[in-house]
Design a protein around this motif. Structure first.
Motif, PDB file in Angstrom:
ATOM      1  N   THR A 252      -0.145 -42.782  43.318  1.00 32.42           N
ATOM      2  CA  THR A 252       1.103 -43.159  43.276  1.00 32.42           C
ATOM      3  C   THR A 252       1.908 -43.211  44.505  1.00 32.42           C
ATOM      4  N   ALA A 253       3.249 -44.043  44.367  1.00 34.61           N
ATOM      5  CA  ALA A 253       3.631 -44.848  45.516  1.00 34.61           C
ATOM      6  C   ALA A 253       4.602 -44.915  44.919  1.00 34.61           C
ATOM      7  N   THR A 254       5.272 -43.703  44.156  1.00 36.36           N
ATOM      8  CA  THR A 254       7.108 -43.312  43.410  1.00 36.36           C
ATOM      9  C   THR A 254       7.918 -43.547  44.318  1.00 36.36           C
ATOM     10  N   GLY A 255       8.136 -43.072  45.604  1.00 35.13           N
ATOM     11  CA  GLY A 255       9.235 -42.957  46.616  1.00 35.13           C
ATOM     12  C   GLY A 255      10.195 -42.394  45.749  1.00 35.13           C
ATOM     13  N   ASN A 256      11.087 -42.049  45.784  1.00 32.31           N
ATOM     14  CA  ASN A 256      11.995 -41.678  45.649  1.00 32.31           C
ATOM     15  C   ASN A 256      11.647 -40.681  44.345  1.00 32.31           C
ATOM     16  N   HIS A 257      10.982 -41.075  43.585  1.00 35.61           N
ATOM     17  CA  HIS A 257      10.823 -39.984  42.149  1.00 35.61           C
ATOM     18  C   HIS A 257       9.962 -39.124  42.521  1.00 35.61           C
ATOM     19  N   ALA A 258       8.702 -39.209  44.583  1.00 28.67           N
ATOM     20  CA  ALA A 258       7.580 -38.379  44.271  1.00 28.67           C
ATOM     21  C   ALA A 258       7.947 -37.105  44.207  1.00 28.67           C
ATOM     22  N   GLN A 259       8.867 -36.177  44.259  1.00 25.76           N
ATOM     23  CA  GLN A 259       8.376 -34.879  43.393  1.00 25.76           C
ATOM     24  C   GLN A 259       8.078 -34.417  42.117  1.00 25.76           C
ATOM     25  N   ALA A 260       8.845 -35.556  41.247  1.00 22.86           N
ATOM     26  CA  ALA A 260       8.692 -35.795  39.801  1.00 22.86           C
ATOM     27  C   ALA A 260       7.017 -36.547  39.358  1.00 22.86           C
ATOM     28  N   THR A 261       6.499 -37.179  40.678  1.00 23.72           N
ATOM     29  CA  THR A 261       5.471 -37.424  40.089  1.00 23.72           C
ATOM     30  C   THR A 261       4.079 -36.520  39.960  1.00 23.72           C
ATOM     31  N   ALA A 262       4.664 -36.109  41.250  1.00 26.30           N
ATOM     32  CA  ALA A 262       3.401 -35.321  42.115  1.00 26.30           C
ATOM     33  C   ALA A 262       3.713 -33.068  40.698  1.00 26.30           C
TER      34      ALA A 262
ATOM     35  N   ARG B   2       5.634 -54.373  34.353  1.00 25.41           N
ATOM     36  CA  ARG B   2       7.118 -54.017  34.756  1.00 25.41           C
ATOM     37  C   ARG B   2       7.544 -53.371  33.551  1.00 25.41           C
ATOM     38  N   ARG B   3       8.389 -52.677  34.006  1.00 24.16           N
ATOM     39  CA  ARG B   3       8.861 -52.166  33.054  1.00 24.16           C
ATOM     40  C   ARG B   3       8.496 -50.862  31.955  1.00 24.16           C
ATOM     41  N   ALA B   4       7.951 -49.849  32.930  1.00 25.42           N
ATOM     42  CA  ALA B   4       6.639 -49.544  31.756  1.00 25.42           C
ATOM     43  C   ALA B   4       7.039 -48.215  33.067  1.00 25.42           C
ATOM     44  N   HIS B   5       7.346 -46.646  32.606  1.00 26.77           N
ATOM     45  CA  HIS B   5       7.724 -45.480  32.913  1.00 26.77           C
ATOM     46  C   HIS B   5       6.692 -44.720  32.367  1.00 26.77           C
ATOM     47  N   VAL B   6       6.018 -44.087  33.379  1.00 28.40           N
ATOM     48  CA  VAL B   6       4.796 -43.513  33.383  1.00 28.40           C
ATOM     49  C   VAL B   6       5.614 -41.954  33.029  1.00 28.40           C
ATOM     50  N   THR B   7       4.373 -41.300  31.255  1.00 24.55           N
ATOM     51  CA  THR B   7       5.334 -39.795  31.254  1.00 24.55           C
ATOM     52  C   THR B   7       4.440 -38.872  31.337  1.00 24.55           C
ATOM     53  N   GLY B   8       3.409 -39.293  31.911  1.00 21.56           N
ATOM     54  CA  GLY B   8       2.237 -37.978  32.665  1.00 21.56           C
ATOM     55  C   GLY B   8       0.613 -38.475  32.786  1.00 21.56           C
ATOM     56  N   PHE B   9       0.457 -37.567  32.796  1.00 20.48           N
ATOM     57  CA  PHE B   9      -1.195 -37.881  33.699  1.00 20.48           C
ATOM     58  C   PHE B   9      -1.891 -36.463  32.578  1.00 20.48           C
ATOM     59  N   GLU B  10      -3.098 -37.295  32.435  1.00 25.74           N
ATOM     60  CA  GLU B  10      -3.667 -36.263  31.398  1.00 25.74           C
ATOM     61  C   GLU B  10      -5.292 -36.766  32.284  1.00 25.74           C
ATOM     62  N   ARG B  11      -6.146 -35.375  32.086  1.00 21.80           N
ATOM     63  CA  ARG B  11      -7.495 -35.767  32.637  1.00 21.80           C
ATOM     64  C   ARG B  11      -8.306 -35.163  30.891  1.00 21.80           C
ATOM     65  N   ARG B  12      -9.115 -36.156  30.679  1.00 21.44           N
ATOM     66  CA  ARG B  12      -9.806 -36.342  29.727  1.00 21.44           C
ATOM     67  C   ARG B  12     -11.444 -36.508  30.342  1.00 21.44           C
TER      68      ARG B  12
ATOM     69  N   GLY C  71       0.842 -30.788  38.518  1.00 17.64           N
ATOM     70  CA  GLY C  71       0.785 -29.381  39.164  1.00 17.64           C
ATOM     71  C   GLY C  71       1.119 -29.154  41.006  1.00 17.64           C
ATOM     72  N   CYS C  72       1.452 -30.097  41.409  1.00 19.68           N
ATOM     73  CA  CYS C  72       1.932 -30.246  42.551  1.00 19.68           C
ATOM     74  C   CYS C  72       3.514 -30.272  43.356  1.00 19.68           C
ATOM     75  N   TYR C  73       3.640 -29.783  44.269  1.00 20.86           N
ATOM     76  CA  TYR C  73       4.655 -30.184  45.440  1.00 20.86           C
ATOM     77  C   TYR C  73       4.793 -30.886  46.608  1.00 20.86           C
ATOM     78  N   ILE C  74       5.079 -32.060  46.664  1.00 21.72           N
ATOM     79  CA  ILE C  74       4.728 -32.311  48.110  1.00 21.72           C
ATOM     80  C   ILE C  74       6.507 -32.782  48.721  1.00 21.72           C
ATOM     81  N   PRO C  75       6.289 -32.594  48.929  1.00 22.36           N
ATOM     82  CA  PRO C  75       7.719 -32.846  50.245  1.00 22.36           C
ATOM     83  C   PRO C  75       8.280 -33.953  50.478  1.00 22.36           C
ATOM     84  N   ALA C  76       8.325 -34.569  49.948  1.00 22.83           N
ATOM     85  CA  ALA C  76       8.300 -35.989  50.102  1.00 22.83           C
ATOM     86  C   ALA C  76      10.492 -36.126  49.364  1.00 22.83           C
TER      87      ALA C  76
END
Length: 829
Positions: free
Chosen positions: A214-224, A170-180, A228-233
């Motif tokens: 990702t199941a980030t609800g209201n934050h979906a656009q920022a998560t996507a 809990r209380r862990a804010h995801v700031t990014g995803f990197e492909r390695r 590099g994606c846009y999703i219309p959630a």
């Protein structure tokens, strides 16, 4: 804290908790769930917890059905009460049209196995006397439905996940995803309280994993956007109010227990009991979308300012339906964000353009869908495919043309349409027209009544000036029906011209192209100048995509797929080609959909029409069977337009698909219309074409063909070459035949046709379902395509089809009941 996991789930609402639980249940016990605040702190905390089972979508009905059954089992496993009140769900109807809508819901429910009851107004009043019934036509009651406490069920799933090895942070804010390399690295920061707000701290950490969900609800656009994606959630405001105890309800409860959930769809609300009072949840007009450009950092379990005037009409209608509620004062009210998508279905499946990254976003009914989403998404991730076709939920059903403004308009529309009549032929108006072919205005002037596919405007049918398409919609034969009949007859007897510009088109070329397509698809590849219909399979051996392949050179192909599947197919082709280049050589995949318009000309006089406008040294012989055989392709000139002409017709008549440079479309349209007038050609739409293709037993991708059936089950054996190696071959063979696709002629009601959602039965037992339905102008009766038990697929088998609360005779007929020898298609001249 783990630094490596098989999968990381981002988001600790009901959906995220379910995904983590089901991944662990499927054997992926090395899973981490990250939540930026506390579990349930997103939309889950203020959800009303309703569990509506009825849905026109076969896949969504399965998802909701699984959730309801799963939630009832959670307490036994976890020891936590999920707060499930099985009180039933009463859907009331004020109009005959609403009862017809419920009949279509019921047909889908039968095919899934969901129980229900029909009730008259008198029966409603006798069982639930608090409900006013004098203006009702009836209702449908689902006894196993009810409501649940969203926080309790989420905590129960979270406990079950922990018991199976999942780590929840809990209380862990995801700031990014990197492909390695072959892994994802999820970057996150610890969140801390500061001045009453939750803020990002300097303490950061990383988790390497194979998969991210990702199941980030209201934050979906920022998560996507992080990948590099846009999703219309995008969330829309949803208000609901809670009343003080209702004395009449408290008195009724003394002898009857808890009151069922009520839905008055024509009044646009749901009502359920809450501690002796009522919760009213309206779906009113004018609710705004929020967070178009992201959720503010300070927004936690917050609410919006109330706008009670916006729901005044719905509140008064609750008092009308439940007169005793007028005596209950208002106790509380909420206005919170609920995420929506343009079509109301969530986005569940692979993220476009990236490997092993999965979305579970855009849930407007997240509590109802959470359990089933976790179950079926876990199947896709761990087994390669789900047991149901998840195409209608796939995030790639929306292409890159979709942006924030489109999502805002469509999601607001979707919210207000929750309780508006969902005609099977409905065409919603917001954000239209947007994608139009050059001949759009010409077709509109000719009376085209448009639908849309993947944003493209496409004629459904043509009607006289002044015709009101919206007013003509019906669950039975609407005002448009007679025009579609005339179009279908014209295509059978003379000629019809269809706009098929929305088809998805790809160019696939390069040294590795031939070996790539040979491996990717199950049929033989065509020779140069010829075409083949073929299928790409999933790892499970089921149908992933239908492709028409035109071979233009030794390693050059023009590939046509379904118009609705542009982004879906492009992502698949690009990813698969990238994975094969090292072994096979360079493979170029280019989406050329918007470069080529398409007209489909079909009918006995199609050749005569083209003869008048073809530019050739010998126009009289250029289109004969010898010069231009069936299932071949040639570059020809029609007037000043260079055309890729393909000798094939989805209607089953003599015909050609005319693929042309889209900027020259109007010139070609005018040529065809002028030449066609001499031969009785009629402009035709998608509804007539849909009927005609069923007379030929041509299966449609997305309805008859999908990821829950193999080509062998779909009756496509002739398109499968078992002598070659292709993806999914072994899995297809191992699956066997669980059901068979058949064509049926139906002696149905005089005023209605099936829509392709109806259950098929024998001696009172459900034995299959329709996946397509309509009217046959050739046989003068209803027609359908569907799946039945293998032992019931023989020609002549008598079944029943459920339509409008009655059973109608249906008979399995031979494939291609119209022109089974294909004489019309091969017609020479």
């Amino acid at each position: 804290m783990r630094t490596h996991a098989r999968a990381v789930v981002v988001g600790g609402g009901a959906v995220g908790a379910s995904i983590a639980y089901h991944l662990a249940k499927a054997g992926w016990t090395d899973v981490v769930l990250l939540e930026r605040d506390e579990l349930t702190s997103g939309s889950t905390w203020h959800a009303a917890g309703l569990l509506p089972l009825f849905n026109m979508s076969y896949a969504t009905s399965h998802i909701h059905d699984y959730s309801v059954k799963f939630y009832k089992e959670l307490e036994a496993e976890t020891g936590l009460d999920a707060g499930f009140s099985v009180v039933g769900n009463l859907r009331m109807a004020q109009t005959d049209a609403r009862m017809d809508e419920y009949a279509l819901y019921a047909a889908t429910a039968e095919s899934v196995g969901i129980p229900f009851e029909w009730l008259t107004p008198k029966e409603i009043g006798a069982r639930w006397p608090l409900v006013r019934t004098d203006d009702l036509k009836g209702a449908i009651f689902h006894p196993t439905d009810g409501y649940i406490n969203p926080a309790d069920v989420t905590q129960a799933m979270a406990k079950g996940a922990r018991q199976r090895g999942v780590e929840i942070i809990r209380r862990a804010h995801v700031t990014g995803f990197e492909r390695r390399g072959d892994e994802w690295v999820v970057k996150a920061a610890k969140m801390v309280e500061k001045g009453g707000n939750l803020v990002t701290s300097d303490e950061t950490f990383e988790i390497a994993c194979e998969h991210v969900v990702t199941a980030t609800g209201n934050h979906a656009q920022a998560t996507a956007a992080m990948v590099g994606c846009y999703i219309p959630a995008m969330p829309v405001e949803h208000q609901y109010i809670v009343t003080e105890p209702d004395p009449a309800l408290l008195e009724w409860r003394k002898a009857n227990g808890e009151h069922p959930v009520l839905r008055d769809a024509d009044a646009k609300w749901y009502v359920r009991e809450e501690r002796g009072g009522w919760i009213l949840g309206p779906y009113e007009r004018g609710a705004p979308a929020r967070f178009q450009f992201g959720v503010p950092e300070t927004f936690r379990a917050d609410l919006f300012p109330l706008d009670l005037e916006r729901i005044e009409t719905e509140y008064l209608s609750m008092i009308h339906r439940l007169p005793s509620s007028e005596n209950a004062g208002l106790k509380d009210d909420f206005n919170g964000p609920i995420c929506y998508t343009p079509d109301g279905n969530p986005l569940v499946g692979p993220a476009p353009g990236v490997e092993n990254f999965w979305f579970a976003e855009g849930f407007s009914f997240g509590i109802t869908a959470a359990g089933g989403t976790g179950h079926y998404l876990a199947q896709v991730m761990t087994e390669g495919e789900a047991e149901i076709d998840m195409w209608s939920l796939d995030p790639r059903r929306y292409g890159r043309w979709v942006n924030r403004e489109y999502a805002r308009r469509k999601n607001e529309e979707c919210y207000e349409h929750v309780f508006i009549l969902h005609h099977a032929d409905e065409e919603r108006e917001a954000a239209r027209p947007l994608r139009t072919a050059p001949c759009y205005e010409r077709m509109k002037a000719a009376g085209a009544q448009f639908g849309q596919v993947n944003g493209w405007e496409r004629p459904n049918y043509f009607a006289p000036e002044g015709f009101d398409d919206h007013a003509s919609r019906s669950f039975r034969r609407g005002g448009w029906w007679k025009y579609a009949v005339e179009e279908a007859k014209a295509a059978r007897e003379r000629a019809g011209l269809f706009d098929a510009t929305a088809f998805t088109k790809h160019r696939i070329a390069g040294p590795g192209a031939t070996a790539f397509l040979d491996w990717l698809t199950c049929n033989k590849l065509p020779r140069i100048g010829r075409i083949n219909l073929t299928y790409g399979l999933t790892e499970a051996g089921t149908i992933r995509t239908e492709l028409t392949i035109v071979r233009e050179g030794e390693d050059e192909y023009y590939v046509v797929t379904a118009g609705a599947a542009q982004a879906y197919d492009h992502d698949w082709l690009v990813k698969e080609a990238a994975a094969k280049r090292a072994d096979l050589g360079w493979i170029e995949v280019q989406d050329v959909t918007s470069q080529w318009g398409v007209f489909a000309l079909a009918g006995p006089r199609a050749r005569d029409i083209l003869k008048e406008i073809i530019v050739d040294a010998d126009p009289a012989t250029a289109l004969t069977n010898k010069a231009f055989p069936w299932l071949s392709a040639k570059n020809i000139d029609l007037g000043m337009v260079p055309v890729k002409a393909i000798r094939v017709a989805y209607t089953g008549e003599l015909g050609w698909e005319l693929h042309h440079p889209i900027e020259m479309q109007n010139h070609l349209f005018d040529l065809l219309v002028a030449a066609g007038a001499k031969h009785g050609m009629k402009l035709c739409g998608a509804r007539a074409q849909n009927w005609l293709r069923q007379e030929k037993s041509y299966r449609a991708f997305g309805s008859d063909l999908g990821r829950d059936a193999t080509p062998l089950e779909a009756g496509l054996d002739r398109f499968v070459d078992m002598e070659k190696v292709f993806r999914g071959k072994e899995a297809m063979a191992a699956t066997g035949v669980r059901a068979r696709c058949v064509t049926l002629l139906i002696d149905g009601p005089e005023d209605a046709d099936p829509w392709g959602r109806e259950a098929l039965s024998l001696d009172g037992e459900t034995v299959g379902r329709l996946t397509s339905g309509g009217y046959s102008v050739h046989f003068g009766k209803q027609i359908g395509i569907g799946y039945v038990r293998p032992d019931l697929a023989a020609v002549g088998t008598k079944l029943k089809v459920s339509m409008f609360r009655a059973l109608w005779d249906a008979e399995v007929v031979e494939d291609s009941p119209y022109d089974p020898t294909n004489a019309a298609i091969r017609m020479n001249g």
